[in-house]
Design a protein around this motif. Structure first.
Motif, PDB file in Angstrom:
ATOM      1  N   LEU A   1       5.753 -15.837  41.096  1.00 46.20           N
ATOM      2  CA  LEU A   1       6.352 -15.194  42.256  1.00 46.20           C
ATOM      3  C   LEU A   1       7.763 -15.741  42.499  1.00 46.20           C
ATOM      4  CD1 LEU A   1       6.297 -13.501  44.893  1.00 46.20           C
ATOM      5  CD2 LEU A   1       5.243 -15.495  45.996  1.00 46.20           C
ATOM      6  N   ILE A   2       7.923 -17.049  42.390  1.00 44.75           N
ATOM      7  CA  ILE A   2       9.235 -17.660  42.603  1.00 44.75           C
ATOM      8  C   ILE A   2      10.237 -17.135  41.581  1.00 44.75           C
ATOM      9  CG2 ILE A   2      10.489 -19.852  42.489  1.00 44.75           C
ATOM     10  CD1 ILE A   2       7.998 -21.170  43.679  1.00 44.75           C
ATOM     11  N   ARG A   3       9.780 -16.970  40.336  1.00 41.15           N
ATOM     12  CA  ARG A   3      10.675 -16.402  39.325  1.00 41.15           C
ATOM     13  C   ARG A   3      11.119 -14.998  39.717  1.00 41.15           C
ATOM     14  NH1 ARG A   3      10.744 -12.926  35.202  1.00 41.15           N
ATOM     15  NH2 ARG A   3       8.558 -12.321  35.504  1.00 41.15           N
ATOM     16  N   LEU A   4      10.187 -14.211  40.223  1.00 39.84           N
ATOM     17  CA  LEU A   4      10.523 -12.847  40.619  1.00 39.84           C
ATOM     18  C   LEU A   4      11.498 -12.827  41.794  1.00 39.84           C
ATOM     19  CD1 LEU A   4       7.011 -11.155  40.262  1.00 39.84           C
ATOM     20  CD2 LEU A   4       8.973 -10.973  38.711  1.00 39.84           C
ATOM     21  N   LEU A   5      11.424 -13.842  42.659  1.00 42.28           N
ATOM     22  CA  LEU A   5      12.344 -13.884  43.793  1.00 42.28           C
ATOM     23  C   LEU A   5      13.793 -14.036  43.346  1.00 42.28           C
ATOM     24  CD1 LEU A   5      10.410 -16.080  46.408  1.00 42.28           C
ATOM     25  CD2 LEU A   5      10.678 -13.587  46.361  1.00 42.28           C
ATOM     26  N   THR A   6      14.004 -14.616  42.154  1.00 42.23           N
ATOM     27  CA  THR A   6      15.376 -14.753  41.673  1.00 42.23           C
ATOM     28  C   THR A   6      15.946 -13.407  41.220  1.00 42.23           C
ATOM     29  OG1 THR A   6      14.668 -15.253  39.400  1.00 42.23           O
ATOM     30  CG2 THR A   6      14.956 -17.109  40.915  1.00 42.23           C
ATOM     31  N   ASN A   7      15.101 -12.389  41.112  1.00 41.25           N
ATOM     32  CA  ASN A   7      15.603 -11.050  40.794  1.00 41.25           C
ATOM     33  C   ASN A   7      16.256 -10.372  41.991  1.00 41.25           C
ATOM     34  OD1 ASN A   7      14.726 -11.180  38.133  1.00 41.25           O
ATOM     35  ND2 ASN A   7      12.704 -10.352  38.618  1.00 41.25           N
ATOM     36  N   LEU A   8      16.114 -10.990  43.169  1.00 40.97           N
ATOM     37  CA  LEU A   8      16.785 -10.463  44.356  1.00 40.97           C
ATOM     38  C   LEU A   8      18.243 -10.888  44.275  1.00 40.97           C
ATOM     39  CD1 LEU A   8      14.087 -11.386  47.038  1.00 40.97           C
ATOM     40  CD2 LEU A   8      14.338  -9.239  45.778  1.00 40.97           C
ATOM     41  N   GLU A   9      19.110  -9.957  43.913  1.00 40.48           N
ATOM     42  CA  GLU A   9      20.498 -10.303  43.632  1.00 40.48           C
ATOM     43  C   GLU A   9      21.401  -9.096  43.823  1.00 40.48           C
ATOM     44  OE1 GLU A   9      20.337 -11.601  39.594  1.00 40.48           O
ATOM     45  OE2 GLU A   9      19.668  -9.666  38.835  1.00 40.48           O
ATOM     46  N   THR A  10      22.704  -9.385  43.907  1.00 42.44           N
ATOM     47  CA  THR A  10      23.726  -8.346  43.865  1.00 42.44           C
ATOM     48  C   THR A  10      24.285  -8.307  42.440  1.00 42.44           C
ATOM     49  OG1 THR A  10      25.549  -9.821  44.460  1.00 42.44           O
ATOM     50  CG2 THR A  10      24.287  -8.840  46.263  1.00 42.44           C
ATOM     51  N   ASN A  11      25.352  -7.558  42.244  1.00 40.70           N
ATOM     52  CA  ASN A  11      25.941  -7.488  40.911  1.00 40.70           C
ATOM     53  C   ASN A  11      26.563  -8.824  40.485  1.00 40.70           C
ATOM     54  OD1 ASN A  11      25.238  -4.797  40.578  1.00 40.70           O
ATOM     55  ND2 ASN A  11      27.170  -4.038  41.443  1.00 40.70           N
ATOM     56  N   LYS A  12      26.905  -9.680  41.466  1.00 44.77           N
ATOM     57  CA  LYS A  12      27.630 -10.910  41.139  1.00 44.77           C
ATOM     58  C   LYS A  12      26.915 -12.185  41.570  1.00 44.77           C
ATOM     59  CE  LYS A  12      32.294  -8.914  41.193  1.00 44.77           C
ATOM     60  NZ  LYS A  12      33.663  -9.024  41.751  1.00 44.77           N
ATOM     61  N   HIS A  13      26.007 -12.085  42.540  1.00 49.72           N
ATOM     62  CA  HIS A  13      25.439 -13.312  43.096  1.00 49.72           C
ATOM     63  C   HIS A  13      23.928 -13.196  43.259  1.00 49.72           C
ATOM     64  CE1 HIS A  13      29.398 -14.947  43.929  1.00 49.72           C
ATOM     65  NE2 HIS A  13      29.720 -13.848  44.595  1.00 49.72           N
ATOM     66  N   LYS A  14      23.252 -14.330  43.083  1.00 52.71           N
ATOM     67  CA  LYS A  14      21.856 -14.431  43.461  1.00 52.71           C
ATOM     68  C   LYS A  14      21.779 -14.491  44.983  1.00 52.71           C
ATOM     69  CE  LYS A  14      20.030 -14.908  39.296  1.00 52.71           C
ATOM     70  NZ  LYS A  14      19.065 -13.913  38.745  1.00 52.71           N
ATOM     71  N   LEU A  15      20.827 -13.760  45.547  1.00 48.90           N
ATOM     72  CA  LEU A  15      20.675 -13.764  47.000  1.00 48.90           C
ATOM     73  C   LEU A  15      19.927 -14.995  47.494  1.00 48.90           C
ATOM     74  CD1 LEU A  15      19.809 -10.004  47.693  1.00 48.90           C
ATOM     75  CD2 LEU A  15      21.994 -11.172  48.031  1.00 48.90           C
ATOM     76  N   LEU A  16      19.119 -15.613  46.615  1.00 47.94           N
ATOM     77  CA  LEU A  16      18.320 -16.767  47.014  1.00 47.94           C
ATOM     78  C   LEU A  16      18.474 -17.855  45.955  1.00 47.94           C
ATOM     79  CD1 LEU A  16      16.218 -17.995  48.998  1.00 47.94           C
ATOM     80  CD2 LEU A  16      14.433 -17.013  47.520  1.00 47.94           C
TER      81      LEU A  16
END
Length: 575
Positions: free
Chosen positions: A143-158
């Motif tokens: 799940l934590i790995r999947l949370l790193t998919n929350l991102e914009t084109n340039k930055h990770k959101l978390l």
């Protein structure tokens, strides 16, 4: 009982979470730098691991203290949760309003994603810190790995910081965790103290408690290092019991015999032989870890982590034979509680007859009179360098780099400030979490000069030491190109700059044509760097890092560097 006997303000090695006893060795400074780099560089994953009691939680707390105000932090101390429970905890930490239950994993992730997008739009950042991460289940790690998919084109959101024991590295190295392991962009593994670190740590705690005379002989410190394995938590237990032993028997110092008796008591009233010159003694370490796993808890800034490792696993690891380390230098008593030996300060210059008298500033009676908002403080600090901070929403240290300077975040004492001899941004964190900043521009034996927007004020050093908790930021002048590390493999331009600058340092042992010997980081250059590091009281490793760069620029007399110990002219610039 023993504090009054030795003249200590309190039991200096008691297991309490007291921030004033914070001590960072060289490797802990390096670990902290890795974490700050990961946070500044918008990395998705940062990993910090280390054995039980080596200071992981201490580093984490120092890291959180030094984050800029624009970072939203979620701290999870209990990783024994399901994936849905972890998401609920994360939403609770970020204060995300949720609809009434029931909640699905998808709905929670959607709510988290909306929150992270709003934080990013406000030019802020979100950070998740998970302690004891070796206890996370495979499902939660996925799940934590999947949370790193929350991102914009340039930055990770978390951004995510995982802190754990060595088993965490083994878990991440498995085949089914390779996707997560590949996403870790900064990692550091904490090791136990060296012999030198052990001596510095013991003297630091005694000095903070009010005693700077050597209460432990050098031989006793060596024995404590052997019995404890360099683990700060066990060092505390041994030192506390050893001082009580001195109080009971009335010798002048802690001796190896007292340490051996204390070690025997700690492992169960069975006498331990004195350690041989290079023989390892894991027995005390085994007993200490087992004892602490029952009830030691954590001691925050004073080096305690959470004890959650299975005792049998820990005992097996500690009983595994290890190759003895090479001989280390004998530890001698040092008068000042600083992370590294500090050279004597230069003598005060005798003023010339035609010099103008120094300007006299009003005296402040409390630290509150000299505090500023963070960005205002950075602006005032940069004025000492002849730079303009301007109006910007970027992180202050990022703006500093754009002006051709650099930032380093440090933790120390007034002695460290004297050693670096640079204007500093001091930070105090109050009990309610409020942060206060002050700009230090001058320092004498008894008074500190602090700059405000409207002028400067003097503050007694005693008041400063009472209020200031040890966190500070230095702005410094890097080499052309902005290098923060020069070693073997560095660029030709950086090595040539290093050679030219070393050639300008007085009192260095003569090195033939050091300035014109090409652009190789050869053995001769390495020895010259080590000679300079010894001259300036630095660890002589031959690698030119931030501290060596700061000292090198000052020792070579490079222009444009403001000082604490000399009056500022020309808008803060030195002639």
């Amino acid at each position: 009982m023993y504090p009054d006997y030795f003249g200590l303000k309190e039991a200096s090695f008691s297991i309490v979470p007291d921030p004033q006893y914070l001590f960072l060795s060289n490797q802990h400074h390096e670990a902290l730098a890795h974490l700050l780099y990961g946070a500044e560089d918008h990395c998705g994953f940062v990993l910090l691991t280390g054995e039980v009691g080596t200071g992981k939680t201490t580093i984490c707390r120092a890291f959180l203290e030094q984050l800029p105000s624009g970072v939203e932090v979620a701290l999870i101390l209990n990783p024994m949760q399901t994936d849905e429970e972890l998401l609920l905890t994360l939403c609770d930490e970020f204060q995300i309003a949720l609809p009434p239950p029931p909640h699905s994993t998808k709905s929670l992730i959607d709510q988290l994603n909306h929150y992270l997008l709003a934080v990013h739009a406000a030019e802020r950042r979100a950070l998740l810190v998970i302690d004891e991460a070796q206890n996370l289940s495979s499902q939660v790690l996925e799940l934590i790995r999947l949370l790193t998919n929350l991102e914009t084109n340039k930055h990770k959101l978390l951004q995510i910081l995982l802190i754990g024991q060595p088993e965490l590295r083994q878990i991440l190295a498995t085949e089914h965790m390779r996707q997560l392991n590949q996403r870790i962009t900064a990692r550091y593994h904490l090791m136990p103290f060296t012999l030198r670190d052990t001596g510095d740590y013991i003297r630091h705690r005694l000095a903070i408690a009010g005693v700077e005379r050597p209460l432990f002989t050098s031989a006793a410190i060596r024995h404590i290092h052997r019995y404890s394995g360099g683990i700060p938590r066990l060092i505390n237990i041994l030192c506390d019991r050893a001082l009580f032993g001195v109080y009971a028997s009335r010798p002048e110092q802690v001796t190896p015999t007292i340490v051996a008796k204390v070690a025997a008591e700690v492992r169960g009233n069975l006498m331990l032989p004195l350690p041989r010159r290079r023989a390892a003694h894991p027995a005390l370490v085994v007993a200490g870890v087992f004892t602490l796993s029952v009830g030691a808890g954590w001691w925050g800034y004073a080096w305690l982590d959470h004890v959650t490792t299975d005792p049998l696993t820990t005992l097996t690891q500690l009983l595994t034979p290890r190759t003895a380390p090479p001989p280390e230098p004998v530890v001698t008593a040092a008068p000042a509680p600083v992370p590294a030996p500090l050279p004597e300060p230069p003598a005060e210059p005798v003023p010339l007859a035609d010099e103008k008298p120094a300007e006299v500033f009003p005296v402040a009676t409390s630290f509150e009179q000299v505090v500023l908002p963070e960005r205002t403080a950075f602006r005032v600090l940069l004025q000492q360098w002849g730079r303009t901070f301007g109006t910007t929403t970027v992180a202050p240290c990022t703006r500093v780099k754009a002006l051709g300077l650099n930032c380093t975040l440090e933790v120390g004492t007034v002695a460290n400030l004297r050693y670096f001899d640079l204007p500093a941004l001091l930070r105090v964190t109050r009990a309610n979490g409020r942060r206060e900043f002050a700009v230090l521009t001058g320092l004498t034996d008894s008074e500190a000069t602090l700059a405000l927007e409207t002028g400067k004020m003097r503050l007694p050093v005693a008041v400063l030491e009472q209020e200031w908790t040890g966190n500070y930021t230095l702005v410094w002048q890097p080499p052309p190109g902005g290098a923060v590390l020069i070693a073997e493999g560095a660029s030709d331009a950086n090595i040539q700059w290093l050679r030219r600058t070393l050639a300008q340092v007085p009192n260095l042992p003569p090195r033939a044509e050091i300035a014109n010997a090409g652009s190789l980081f050869d053995a001769e250059l390495t020895e010259t760097v080590k000679a300079f590091q010894r001259l300036r009281g630095l660890h002589p490793d031959g690698v030119v890092g931030v501290r060596t760069l700061i000292q090198l620029s000052q020792a070579a007399g490079l222009s444009g560097i403001p000082r604490l110990t000399a009056p500022a002219v020309n808008g803060g610039m030195q002639p």
